[in-house]
Design a protein around this motif. Sequence first.
Motif, mmCIF file in Angstrom:
data_model
loop_
_atom_site.group_PDB
_atom_site.id
_atom_site.type_symbol
_atom_site.label_atom_id
_atom_site.label_comp_id
_atom_site.label_asym_id
_atom_site.label_seq_id
_atom_site.Cartn_x
_atom_site.Cartn_y
_atom_site.Cartn_z
ATOM 1 N N ALA A 105 20.119 24.800 16.440
ATOM 2 C CA ALA A 105 20.062 24.135 17.741
ATOM 3 C C ALA A 105 21.282 24.481 18.586
ATOM 4 C CB ALA A 105 19.956 22.616 17.551
ATOM 5 N N ALA A 106 22.451 24.512 17.965
ATOM 6 C CA ALA A 106 23.678 24.839 18.694
ATOM 7 C C ALA A 106 23.644 26.269 19.218
ATOM 8 C CB ALA A 106 24.890 24.647 17.772
ATOM 9 N N LEU A 107 23.166 27.201 18.397
ATOM 10 C CA LEU A 107 23.133 28.603 18.815
ATOM 11 C C LEU A 107 22.142 28.829 19.948
ATOM 12 C CD1 LEU A 107 23.380 30.394 15.354
ATOM 13 C CD2 LEU A 107 25.204 29.848 16.973
ATOM 14 N N ILE A 108 21.062 28.065 19.952
ATOM 15 C CA ILE A 108 20.108 28.186 21.055
ATOM 16 C C ILE A 108 20.680 27.546 22.324
ATOM 17 C CG2 ILE A 108 17.868 27.345 21.891
ATOM 18 C CD1 ILE A 108 16.779 27.848 19.082
ATOM 19 N N ARG A 109 21.285 26.375 22.182
ATOM 20 C CA ARG A 109 21.872 25.712 23.355
ATOM 21 C C ARG A 109 22.955 26.568 23.995
ATOM 22 N NH1 ARG A 109 21.279 20.710 20.385
ATOM 23 N NH2 ARG A 109 23.303 21.044 19.382
ATOM 24 N N GLU A 125 14.020 33.571 16.898
ATOM 25 C CA GLU A 125 13.077 34.181 15.958
ATOM 26 C C GLU A 125 12.794 33.259 14.777
ATOM 27 O OE1 GLU A 125 14.474 37.984 14.768
ATOM 28 O OE2 GLU A 125 14.131 38.925 16.736
ATOM 29 N N ARG A 126 13.796 32.515 14.341
ATOM 30 C CA ARG A 126 13.572 31.574 13.238
ATOM 31 C C ARG A 126 12.628 30.449 13.658
ATOM 32 N NH1 ARG A 126 17.620 31.519 8.845
ATOM 33 N NH2 ARG A 126 19.134 33.185 9.216
ATOM 34 N N VAL A 127 12.829 29.932 14.845
ATOM 35 C CA VAL A 127 12.001 28.816 15.321
ATOM 36 C C VAL A 127 10.571 29.277 15.575
ATOM 37 C CG1 VAL A 127 11.764 27.024 17.087
ATOM 38 C CG2 VAL A 127 14.036 27.705 16.319
ATOM 39 N N THR A 128 10.400 30.465 16.125
ATOM 40 C CA THR A 128 9.049 30.974 16.365
ATOM 41 C C THR A 128 8.367 31.364 15.053
ATOM 42 O OG1 THR A 128 9.965 33.182 16.808
ATOM 43 C CG2 THR A 128 9.544 31.770 18.702
ATOM 44 N N LEU A 166 13.556 20.618 20.499
ATOM 45 C CA LEU A 166 14.382 21.780 20.832
ATOM 46 C C LEU A 166 13.583 22.824 21.590
ATOM 47 C CD1 LEU A 166 17.171 23.225 20.324
ATOM 48 C CD2 LEU A 166 16.079 24.292 18.346
ATOM 49 N N ALA A 167 12.366 23.100 21.129
ATOM 50 C CA ALA A 167 11.537 24.122 21.769
ATOM 51 C C ALA A 167 11.177 23.729 23.196
ATOM 52 C CB ALA A 167 10.271 24.352 20.949
ATOM 53 N N ARG A 168 10.804 22.477 23.402
ATOM 54 C CA ARG A 168 10.431 22.061 24.755
ATOM 55 C C ARG A 168 11.637 22.051 25.683
ATOM 56 N NH1 ARG A 168 11.223 17.860 27.276
ATOM 57 N NH2 ARG A 168 11.660 16.594 25.437
ATOM 58 N N GLU A 169 12.764 21.543 25.200
ATOM 59 C CA GLU A 169 13.959 21.457 26.042
ATOM 60 C C GLU A 169 14.459 22.825 26.478
ATOM 61 O OE1 GLU A 169 16.694 19.273 23.667
ATOM 62 O OE2 GLU A 169 15.549 17.389 23.785
#
Length: 321
Positions: A105-109, A125-128, A166-169
């Motif tokens: 989450a931190a790396l995406i933010r 890529e991990r989340v998808t 996380l994905a929506r935000e």
Amino acid sequence: MTSSSAKRQRTEDAPIARSEIWHDDGSLVLQAENTQFRVHWGVLSLNSPFFQNLKGLPQPPDQPSIEGCPVVELPDDAADVEYLLKALYIPTFLMQKKLPFPAAAALIRLGRKYDFKDVLNTTVERVTFENPATLEKYDALIVDRGRYGPRSILNYPGILYDMLSLAREHSIMSVLPCAYYRAILYQPTLIFDGTPRGDGTSTVLATIDQRRCVQGREKLIKAQFRVGYTHAWVRDRERLDCIDSEGCDTLRARLLDRFLDTLSLWALCGPTVELDTTVKQLCHSCATYARESMESGRKKIWDELPSFFDLPPWSELTNDL
């Protein structure tokens, strides 16, 4: 960069701590909350156009410094900044088989905020991967008695809701249909009450996600029994090629009652062990039809899955990164 007055006040009131990420030859000190990190302009600039541009800006005369290194305050959580710097300085950090969700989450933010594209894309890529856009990839993640468990992110209670939020935000749109579907597979009350993570905190969905979950669940429960969908075979009692109409009708009626009594959501469920046990009790013709119905119907559900949550079709769910 300066932080909000409230966060700056907390920083002034509390002692400054030096992070383990402190390079004696560093040329820049980042400060987040009450933690300082000594790093290199070159490393940040190489990975982030934001910091590359920031380096070229003239420094104000009253710019604080430590051993000749300018101090740049960031309005971010210190833990998030530490995860980002670990990703930049420790080669094996992003090579972990399972990354802790707070790190992801931190790396995406911060990856989006400060334009660390490689870090951002690698983490997305991990989340998808965990929330795929194809039925084949979705099926590949179902291993434990029809259940899903994350493979590239560490599992814990509440991770499904956290990944959805996380994905929506962050507009990782291709993730949402699968994430919403997974979020509604368990007790409906959790949608509103949230789920304890096990560390003293709880994950609670935002209002927009709660609404989509509730409405999507109702739509899917109704759709799964309609003609052409996963369990249409349960309601189809007029099969001319059935050789045991009384027995097959009884089994279908019993299963339908169970669905209705529990409001079970099996829209993407194929012939599981439990279902297959029932299907095997049908006559050969009805059993064949039931399996074909489940296979073609769940594909239809998947193709239309975004619409159940008021999302655009799959082809339009791009990730705005």
